[in-house]
Motif scaffolding. Structure first.
Motif, PDB file in Angstrom:
ATOM      1  N   PRO A  65      36.879  37.176  30.584  1.00 16.35           N
ATOM      2  CA  PRO A  65      36.293  35.844  30.481  1.00 16.35           C
ATOM      3  C   PRO A  65      34.831  35.763  30.918  1.00 16.35           C
ATOM      4  O   PRO A  65      34.148  34.798  30.614  1.00 16.35           O
ATOM      5  CB  PRO A  65      37.173  34.980  31.380  1.00 16.35           C
ATOM      6  CG  PRO A  65      37.956  35.907  32.216  1.00 16.35           C
ATOM      7  CD  PRO A  65      37.972  37.231  31.547  1.00 16.35           C
ATOM      8  N   THR A  66      34.336  36.791  31.605  1.00 18.88           N
ATOM      9  CA  THR A  66      32.956  36.736  32.092  1.00 18.88           C
ATOM     10  C   THR A  66      31.984  37.581  31.279  1.00 18.88           C
ATOM     11  O   THR A  66      30.770  37.380  31.369  1.00 18.88           O
ATOM     12  CB  THR A  66      32.877  37.209  33.563  1.00 18.88           C
ATOM     13  OG1 THR A  66      33.336  38.560  33.653  1.00 18.88           O
ATOM     14  CG2 THR A  66      33.695  36.312  34.461  1.00 18.88           C
ATOM     15  N   PRO A  89      37.027  43.271  36.909  1.00 18.00           N
ATOM     16  CA  PRO A  89      38.267  42.499  37.102  1.00 18.00           C
ATOM     17  C   PRO A  89      38.193  41.496  38.255  1.00 18.00           C
ATOM     18  O   PRO A  89      38.672  40.370  38.121  1.00 18.00           O
ATOM     19  CB  PRO A  89      39.326  43.570  37.361  1.00 18.00           C
ATOM     20  CG  PRO A  89      38.798  44.787  36.677  1.00 18.00           C
ATOM     21  CD  PRO A  89      37.293  44.714  36.818  1.00 18.00           C
ATOM     22  N   TRP A  90      37.602  41.872  39.372  1.00 15.00           N
ATOM     23  CA  TRP A  90      37.544  40.946  40.504  1.00 15.00           C
ATOM     24  C   TRP A  90      36.679  39.729  40.179  1.00 15.00           C
ATOM     25  O   TRP A  90      36.971  38.612  40.626  1.00 15.00           O
ATOM     26  CB  TRP A  90      37.082  41.639  41.786  1.00 15.00           C
ATOM     27  CG  TRP A  90      35.658  42.113  41.781  1.00 15.00           C
ATOM     28  CD1 TRP A  90      35.185  43.315  41.318  1.00 15.00           C
ATOM     29  CD2 TRP A  90      34.518  41.395  42.253  1.00 15.00           C
ATOM     30  NE1 TRP A  90      33.816  43.377  41.478  1.00 15.00           N
ATOM     31  CE2 TRP A  90      33.379  42.219  42.056  1.00 15.00           C
ATOM     32  CE3 TRP A  90      34.341  40.134  42.831  1.00 15.00           C
ATOM     33  CZ2 TRP A  90      32.098  41.815  42.411  1.00 15.00           C
ATOM     34  CZ3 TRP A  90      33.060  39.739  43.186  1.00 15.00           C
ATOM     35  CH2 TRP A  90      31.960  40.580  42.977  1.00 15.00           C
ATOM     36  N   VAL A  91      35.639  39.914  39.379  1.00 15.62           N
ATOM     37  CA  VAL A  91      34.789  38.792  38.971  1.00 15.62           C
ATOM     38  C   VAL A  91      35.567  37.897  38.014  1.00 15.62           C
ATOM     39  O   VAL A  91      35.524  36.664  38.131  1.00 15.62           O
ATOM     40  CB  VAL A  91      33.473  39.295  38.333  1.00 15.62           C
ATOM     41  CG1 VAL A  91      32.634  38.138  37.809  1.00 15.62           C
ATOM     42  CG2 VAL A  91      32.675  40.123  39.339  1.00 15.62           C
ATOM     43  N   ASP A  92      36.284  38.508  37.065  1.00 17.66           N
ATOM     44  CA  ASP A  92      37.106  37.734  36.129  1.00 17.66           C
ATOM     45  C   ASP A  92      38.136  36.893  36.883  1.00 17.66           C
ATOM     46  O   ASP A  92      38.308  35.709  36.599  1.00 17.66           O
ATOM     47  CB  ASP A  92      37.827  38.653  35.141  1.00 17.66           C
ATOM     48  CG  ASP A  92      36.894  39.277  34.124  1.00 17.66           C
ATOM     49  OD1 ASP A  92      35.764  38.783  33.952  1.00 17.66           O
ATOM     50  OD2 ASP A  92      37.311  40.266  33.482  1.00 17.66           O
ATOM     51  N   TRP A  93      38.831  37.501  37.853  1.00 20.43           N
ATOM     52  CA  TRP A  93      39.857  36.781  38.603  1.00 20.43           C
ATOM     53  C   TRP A  93      39.252  35.645  39.434  1.00 20.43           C
ATOM     54  O   TRP A  93      39.809  34.543  39.465  1.00 20.43           O
ATOM     55  CB  TRP A  93      40.648  37.748  39.495  1.00 20.43           C
ATOM     56  CG  TRP A  93      41.738  38.431  38.733  1.00 20.43           C
ATOM     57  CD1 TRP A  93      41.688  39.660  38.143  1.00 20.43           C
ATOM     58  CD2 TRP A  93      43.038  37.906  38.453  1.00 20.43           C
ATOM     59  NE1 TRP A  93      42.877  39.933  37.509  1.00 20.43           N
ATOM     60  CE2 TRP A  93      43.727  38.871  37.696  1.00 20.43           C
ATOM     61  CE3 TRP A  93      43.690  36.722  38.777  1.00 20.43           C
ATOM     62  CZ2 TRP A  93      45.028  38.693  37.257  1.00 20.43           C
ATOM     63  CZ3 TRP A  93      44.994  36.540  38.343  1.00 20.43           C
ATOM     64  CH2 TRP A  93      45.649  37.522  37.590  1.00 20.43           C
ATOM     65  N   LEU A  94      38.147  35.911  40.108  1.00 19.70           N
ATOM     66  CA  LEU A  94      37.499  34.848  40.888  1.00 19.70           C
ATOM     67  C   LEU A  94      37.040  33.700  39.997  1.00 19.70           C
ATOM     68  O   LEU A  94      37.227  32.519  40.328  1.00 19.70           O
ATOM     69  CB  LEU A  94      36.300  35.406  41.661  1.00 19.70           C
ATOM     70  CG  LEU A  94      36.590  36.088  42.979  1.00 19.70           C
ATOM     71  CD1 LEU A  94      35.299  36.647  43.580  1.00 19.70           C
ATOM     72  CD2 LEU A  94      37.248  35.139  43.966  1.00 19.70           C
ATOM     73  N   PHE A  95      36.427  34.043  38.871  1.00 19.51           N
ATOM     74  CA  PHE A  95      35.929  33.027  37.948  1.00 19.51           C
ATOM     75  C   PHE A  95      37.076  32.175  37.405  1.00 19.51           C
ATOM     76  O   PHE A  95      37.010  30.940  37.420  1.00 19.51           O
ATOM     77  CB  PHE A  95      35.165  33.713  36.806  1.00 19.51           C
ATOM     78  CG  PHE A  95      34.631  32.755  35.786  1.00 19.51           C
ATOM     79  CD1 PHE A  95      33.622  31.859  36.093  1.00 19.51           C
ATOM     80  CD2 PHE A  95      35.137  32.758  34.493  1.00 19.51           C
ATOM     81  CE1 PHE A  95      33.122  30.975  35.149  1.00 19.51           C
ATOM     82  CE2 PHE A  95      34.640  31.879  33.537  1.00 19.51           C
ATOM     83  CZ  PHE A  95      33.632  30.986  33.871  1.00 19.51           C
ATOM     84  N   MET A  96      38.138  32.818  36.962  1.00 17.93           N
ATOM     85  CA  MET A  96      39.266  32.087  36.391  1.00 17.93           C
ATOM     86  C   MET A  96      39.996  31.265  37.454  1.00 17.93           C
ATOM     87  O   MET A  96      40.414  30.137  37.188  1.00 17.93           O
ATOM     88  CB  MET A  96      40.222  33.044  35.685  1.00 17.93           C
ATOM     89  CG  MET A  96      39.595  33.715  34.461  1.00 17.93           C
ATOM     90  SD  MET A  96      39.084  32.547  33.202  1.00 17.93           S
ATOM     91  CE  MET A  96      40.652  32.202  32.439  1.00 17.93           C
TER      92      MET A  96
END
Length: 176
Positions: A65-66, A89-96
């Motif tokens: 998503p990012t 992945p950690w950026v995607d999870w935080l963003f979502m």
């Protein structure tokens, strides 16, 4: 002979809370609307319903998503930093998690203070990723939304058309 003293009627906080001014409804509609923007971004990026995210790039289909937004920041002032975050992945999870949490809190009207802080932080990061802006020296919709989020928190907008008036939320400061 007894004397009668007429005292003015004092309004209690219950009376004040029971009456809603038109501006309270304007803030409530703004809260729900911005909440829906965050919630819709989460849903579309997760399931790829074809509005901003095609199904093939949906998060549930292995898409990031990012990546699209952050990879497009390479030519911007802070692009080097932000493009290194793309697809992690950690950026995607935080963003979502941020999109879902901010969206639900604002739509429901509980946790609006936390949502205002988290949403403003997300919006400021997205604003910074696009610097310098193409259409204005410094102002864009990210900053406007952040200002409105702060206004929502200060106005206590969760108590009108939301769960902010529920006793548990009223008694628990971090849920307001």
């Amino acid at each position: 002979m007894a004397t009668t003293i007429n005292r003015p009627v004092m309004r209690t906080s219950v009376d004040k809370a029971a009456r809603k001014a038109p501006v309270d409804y304007v803030w409530a509609v703004a809260r729900i609307s911005i909440g829906w923007i965050f919630l819709w971004a989460f849903l579309d990026k997760t399931f790829g319903w074809g509005f901003a995210t095609p199904a093939a790039k949906a998060w549930i289909n292995g898409g990031s998503p990012t990546t699209g937004f952050l990879k497009g920041t390479g030519e911007h002032a802070l692009g080097g930093f932000f493009s290194t975050l793309a697809g992690q992945p950690w950026v995607d999870w935080l963003f979502m998690a941020g999109l879902l949490g901010v969206g639900l809190a604002l739509v429901l009207g509980a946790g609006t203070r936390i949502a205002a802080g988290a949403g403003s932080a997300m919006l400021l990061l997205m604003w910074a990723a696009e610097l310098p802006l193409a259409t204005n020296p410094f102002m864009d919709e990210h900053l406007i939304y952040a200002i409105v989020l702060i206004g929502l928190a200060l106005a206590g907008a969760g108590s009108t058309l939301g769960l902010g008036g529920v006793p548990l939320v009223r008694r628990t400061p971090w849920l307001r």
